[in-house]
Design an enzyme around this catalytic site. Sequence first.
Site, PDB file in Angstrom:
ATOM      1  N   LYS A   1      53.289  -7.959   7.079  1.00 12.87           N
ATOM      2  CA  LYS A   1      53.182  -8.577   8.410  1.00 12.87           C
ATOM      3  C   LYS A   1      52.488  -7.616   9.375  1.00 12.87           C
ATOM      4  O   LYS A   1      52.350  -6.414   9.077  1.00 12.87           O
ATOM      5  CB  LYS A   1      54.571  -8.940   8.915  1.00 12.87           C
ATOM      6  CG  LYS A   1      55.503  -7.746   9.102  1.00 12.87           C
ATOM      7  CD  LYS A   1      56.935  -8.211   9.365  1.00 12.87           C
ATOM      8  CE  LYS A   1      57.867  -7.026   9.528  1.00 12.87           C
ATOM      9  NZ  LYS A   1      59.289  -7.459   9.552  1.00 12.87           N
TER      10      LYS A   1
ATOM     11  N   TYR B   1      47.421  15.858  33.365  1.00 10.90           N
ATOM     12  CA  TYR B   1      48.018  15.125  34.488  1.00 10.90           C
ATOM     13  C   TYR B   1      49.462  15.544  34.711  1.00 10.90           C
ATOM     14  O   TYR B   1      50.225  15.704  33.750  1.00 10.90           O
ATOM     15  CB  TYR B   1      47.984  13.621  34.208  1.00 10.90           C
ATOM     16  CG  TYR B   1      46.608  13.019  34.277  1.00 10.90           C
ATOM     17  CD1 TYR B   1      45.878  13.015  35.467  1.00 10.90           C
ATOM     18  CD2 TYR B   1      46.046  12.426  33.148  1.00 10.90           C
ATOM     19  CE1 TYR B   1      44.620  12.445  35.521  1.00 10.90           C
ATOM     20  CE2 TYR B   1      44.786  11.843  33.198  1.00 10.90           C
ATOM     21  CZ  TYR B   1      44.075  11.858  34.398  1.00 10.90           C
ATOM     22  OH  TYR B   1      42.840  11.294  34.450  1.00 10.90           O
TER      23      TYR B   1
ATOM     24  N   MET C   1      44.497   9.096  28.459  1.00 14.44           N
ATOM     25  CA  MET C   1      43.986   7.904  27.781  1.00 14.44           C
ATOM     26  C   MET C   1      43.121   8.273  26.570  1.00 14.44           C
ATOM     27  O   MET C   1      43.222   7.662  25.511  1.00 14.44           O
ATOM     28  CB  MET C   1      43.168   7.053  28.764  1.00 14.44           C
ATOM     29  CG  MET C   1      42.690   5.761  28.148  1.00 14.44           C
ATOM     30  SD  MET C   1      41.652   4.795  29.259  1.00 14.44           S
ATOM     31  CE  MET C   1      42.865   4.126  30.373  1.00 14.44           C
TER      32      MET C   1
END
Length: 375
Positions: A35, A266, A314
């Site tokens: 799955k 950050y 990111m």
Amino acid sequence: MPRPIEALIHTDALAHNLRRARAHAPDAKLWAVVKANAYGHGIERAYAGLQGADGFALLDLDEAQRVRELGWRGPILLLEGCFEPRDLELCSRLHLWHTVHRESQIDWLAAHKTQQPHQVFLKMNSGMNRLGFTPAAYRSAWLRLSGLTQVESITLMTHFADADLRADAGVPGAPRGIDRQMAVFDAATEGLSGERSVSNSAAALRYAPHDSGARADWVRPGVALYGSSPDFPTRGIADWDLQPAMSLRSKLIATQELQPGDTVGYGSRFVAEQPMRIGVVACGYADGYPRSAPNGTPVLVDGVRCGLVGRVSMDTLAVDLTPVSAARPGSEVTLWGRSSRRAVLSIDEVAQPAGTVGYELMCALSARVPTVSIG
Ligand SMILES: *Cc1c(COP(=O)(O)O)cnc(C)c1O
């Protein structure tokens, strides 16, 4: 040149892990659970390594169709069954076995016109309270199904909530292993004919070798096939002799020299206490690496264990290069899996400090990461 990140899917590791899962329940048939696009590995790529399974279990009808298109003629099981009546058309056409976990799915089957005999997995809610008939309603569901001309066989099925946890009998709210649900299932299915299927990876590895009820006729391992330990940190993949099926690899694209008091990333979460060198890796949360990973989360640089420093961005993350002074831009970084020098960093060792499980990381591999099969 493309950004250096890539995910490698190790076909040989999938085949190895399948053999390991089988070894725990040698007399049972085995559903390879594929799955969620084979837990993020890609159905097509996973299929190449898992063809030794007796069947493929999944949820989405389009994934079932893809497995048929790959040429698989054996059983395919829909673990949540049909979502609407017309799904039964596809079940008939592609010979899909399907789970029945609530009454309306029986209504749909009763109204379905077909010459195709259906293999049904009748699911009991034996205590997890997710899907399935209650123990009290189970027998009448079985009787109703067995009276339908559309139904050729009924397999008795349930799913465990605590198979991965240490049983702590008598402590309210503590995990209870599989015994309580097994007892409920056995009592409610007494005298009902049909094959049985109860065990996911954790139950197949931990219970099936010594418990014939857990072995049953079919086991349903998923995560273990992909090289994640179902009961980490109690046991890791080395203890279960499993191999990572996915390696997330990238490269250093920069290094920085830090002085005491300098910070990284950050929020300045990491503060250097002494002069040190860090490497900046082309991998961030947009690639599927968990932003919640704390300082010290293991990362392999040229196969050597280093620690994450600073908050994951990111597109990048940073590592302390103290253990691998020769590292420079271009050095190989393994976020999880196997390095090209075959050092292993299990996905569980990254998931655990990040407050999650290997399942979530492998499923969350981002679509922007190029993925290739090897081995
Ligand atoms: C996902 C799933 C499995 C496999 O579980 P793992 O923990 O990955 O082994 C087995 N059975 C059902 C019903 C599932 O939904």
